[in-house]
Write an enzyme that holds these catalytic residues in place. Structure first.
Site, mmCIF file in Angstrom:
data_model
loop_
_atom_site.group_PDB
_atom_site.id
_atom_site.type_symbol
_atom_site.label_atom_id
_atom_site.label_comp_id
_atom_site.label_asym_id
_atom_site.label_seq_id
_atom_site.Cartn_x
_atom_site.Cartn_y
_atom_site.Cartn_z
ATOM 1 N N GLU A 126 -70.620 -5.729 27.376
ATOM 2 C CA GLU A 126 -70.718 -7.123 27.137
ATOM 3 C C GLU A 126 -71.037 -8.113 28.444
ATOM 4 O O GLU A 126 -71.410 -9.242 28.432
ATOM 5 C CB GLU A 126 -69.764 -7.677 25.966
ATOM 6 C CG GLU A 126 -68.410 -7.930 26.895
ATOM 7 C CD GLU A 126 -67.521 -6.826 27.127
ATOM 8 O OE1 GLU A 126 -66.510 -7.273 27.388
ATOM 9 O OE2 GLU A 126 -68.025 -5.656 26.735
ATOM 10 N N HIS A 158 -66.838 -2.162 29.626
ATOM 11 C CA HIS A 158 -67.261 -3.404 29.039
ATOM 12 C C HIS A 158 -68.852 -3.676 28.930
ATOM 13 O O HIS A 158 -69.273 -4.433 29.982
ATOM 14 C CB HIS A 158 -66.492 -4.674 29.852
ATOM 15 C CG HIS A 158 -65.218 -4.865 29.540
ATOM 16 N ND1 HIS A 158 -64.657 -5.410 28.813
ATOM 17 C CD2 HIS A 158 -64.121 -4.194 30.464
ATOM 18 C CE1 HIS A 158 -63.181 -5.557 28.868
ATOM 19 N NE2 HIS A 158 -62.972 -4.680 30.046
ATOM 20 N N CYS A 175 -62.948 -1.161 25.568
ATOM 21 C CA CYS A 175 -61.757 -1.203 26.484
ATOM 22 C C CYS A 175 -60.515 -1.271 25.608
ATOM 23 O O CYS A 175 -60.148 -0.267 25.075
ATOM 24 C CB CYS A 175 -61.788 -2.457 27.337
ATOM 25 S SG CYS A 175 -60.563 -2.298 28.952
#
Length: 206
Positions: A186, A184, A85
């Site tokens: 994560e 993202h 991002c």
């Protein structure tokens, strides 16, 4: 270079953004994950993750904390870096809709547009096929995400959005030892993108 018998150390830029989630994901990939806030911490890592967050704030902080030139030099020296991002924006050679004083680390020959999909309320999720990842499509989370407007000849496009208004939009790229995604990973619990980056770091040290 690092000895294959030594621990692989991957840093996460931790001055701004969702560094904690990346540190946890990397730890699950069986590497030593460390926050990086200062040049002396950067010097101890074999690879670096630049998380999502606010790219204009990151741009200011890297100057204040003396990390801009050290990270640029490590990138030029071949250190693997992954940006998600805002991290994608920080790895772009050119940024559209940025502040006049905004700086990036650069390294990937691409033009990126900030907040390309709208504001926070316009965040969305989509399944994307990522080249090099086995198994099902990756369930990607886009939050105030950038998009890649164009890439140079040396950039490998790893993923595009399929379907809808954003059909064909580039959302993952790789150039040399640099990897970037507009989403993202994560936040998903799916470690495949982090594992891909860990493999890149290992390969770069051989």
């Amino acid at each position: 270079m690092w000895n294959v018998n030594d621990d692989l150390i991957i840093g996460v830029f931790a001055l701004q953004g969702d560094s904690r989630e990346h540190l946890e994901a990397l730890a699950e990939c069986d590497v030593v994950a460390r926050p990086v806030r200062r040049p002396e911490e950067l010097a101890t890592v074999h690879g670096l993750v630049i998380p999502g967050g606010e790219s204009t704030t990151m741009s200011k902080l890297v100057g204040i904390f003396g990390l801009l030139d050290p990270i640029r030099e490590r990138i030029k020296g071949g250190m693997p870096v992954y940006g998600s991002c805002a991290g994608m924006i920080m790895l772009a050679d050119e940024v559209l809709d940025g502040r006049d004083d905004q700086v990036t680390f650069g390294g990937i020959d691409m033009v990126v547009r900030r907040n390309a999909f709208g504001r926070q309320v316009d965040s969305f999720e989509a399944d994307v096929d990522i080249e090099g990842l086995e198994g099902d499509p990756f369930h990607a989370v886009f939050i105030r995400a950038p998009k890649v407007e164009s890439v140079g000849e040396g950039v490998e496009v790893l993923a595009r959005i399929s379907g809808g208004e954003a059909d064909g939009t580039i959302v993952a790229v790789k150039q040399g030892n640099l990897l970037a995604t507009a989403f993202h990973p994560e936040l998903t619990g799916d470690l495949r993108v982090h594992s891909l980056f860990v493999d890149m770091v290992r390969a770069a040290g051989r």
